[in-house]
Design an enzyme around this catalytic site. Structure first.
Site, short mmCIF file in Angstrom:
data_model
loop_
_atom_site.label_atom_id
_atom_site.label_comp_id
_atom_site.label_asym_id
_atom_site.label_seq_id
_atom_site.Cartn_x
_atom_site.Cartn_y
_atom_site.Cartn_z
N TYR A 78 0.98 -0.98 -0.37
CA TYR A 78 0.15 0.43 0.39
C TYR A 78 0.86 1.35 0.01
O TYR A 78 1.92 1.08 1.29
CB TYR A 78 -0.63 -0.29 1.45
N MET A 80 1.52 4.69 0.97
CA MET A 80 0.38 5.88 1.92
C MET A 80 0.83 7.26 1.58
O MET A 80 0.11 7.78 1.10
CB MET A 80 1.65 4.95 3.44
N HIS A 116 -4.40 5.32 -2.33
CA HIS A 116 -5.61 6.43 -2.49
C HIS A 116 -6.01 7.15 -2.72
O HIS A 116 -4.31 7.77 -2.93
CB HIS A 116 -6.32 6.45 -0.74
N PHE A 127 -0.74 10.43 -13.33
CA PHE A 127 0.67 9.86 -12.82
C PHE A 127 1.08 8.17 -12.45
O PHE A 127 1.83 7.84 -13.45
CB PHE A 127 1.16 10.62 -11.86
N LYS A 130 0.26 6.27 -16.45
CA LYS A 130 1.53 5.66 -16.31
C LYS A 130 2.12 4.71 -16.13
O LYS A 130 2.64 4.04 -17.11
CB LYS A 130 2.25 7.22 -16.62
#
Length: 165
Positions: A78, A80, A116, A127, A130
């Site tokens: 994840y 962050m 998220h 971004f 890509k």
């Protein structure tokens, strides 16, 4: 390329002694304040959390958390936070930070990375797209005290590499 000296972009691990650099960057970059658990998770992720330096100036960082997936014991990553100070954007620093984390995932056979992002943050969404991230979910009222409060979950799945390098 322009004439002049080559500017180096380097990455460094986050440790207790430089954790304040990450805290200062987060204050400057994000509308959210992060708690002690965020910083504990960032330190615990080891190589997945990095500071980026542009000519020895700390200008960006990626902070990740390693999570066990339900049921299988597999790990997913994840992201962050990933951010670069505005004057240093467009120089490949964010790309270097994200590629570092994605390369680690590949080497460790981690097939899922997610994050998220606020639904109005088109620069971030573009971004990540890509790099093969896709919007996999929308969560209403994910954020408190910022507008809009909704977020997208962006996920990148990769086939666990079987090739030995």
């Amino acid at each position: 390329m322009g004439a002049g000296r080559e500017v180096s972009i380097s990455l460094d691990g986050v440790r207790d002694k430089n954790l304040m650099q990450l805290k200062k960057l987060n204050l400057a970059l994000f509308p959210v304040r992060y708690n002690d658990k965020y910083y504990a998770d960032a330190l615990a992720s080891g190589e997945f959390t990095k500071l980026a330096y542009y000519s020895d100036i700390c200008v960006g960082a990626i902070a990740c958390r390693l999570e066990k997936k339900e049921g299988g014991g597999q790990v997913r990553v994840y992201i962050m936070t990933l951010g670069v100070l505005a004057p240093y954007r467009g120089l490949g620093i964010g790309t270097k930070l994200l590629n570092h984390a994605l390369d680690l995932c590949s080497k460790q056979n981690i097939s899922e990375v997610y994050l998220h992002v606020q639904t109005n943050n088109e620069d971030a969404i573009n971004f990540y797209k890509k790099f093969g991230f896709e919007i996999t979910e929308t969560i209403q009222n994910y954020y408190t005290n910022i507008t809009p409060p909704d977020c997208y979950v962006l996920t990148r799945y990769t086939a666990a590499s079987t090739a030995k390098k």
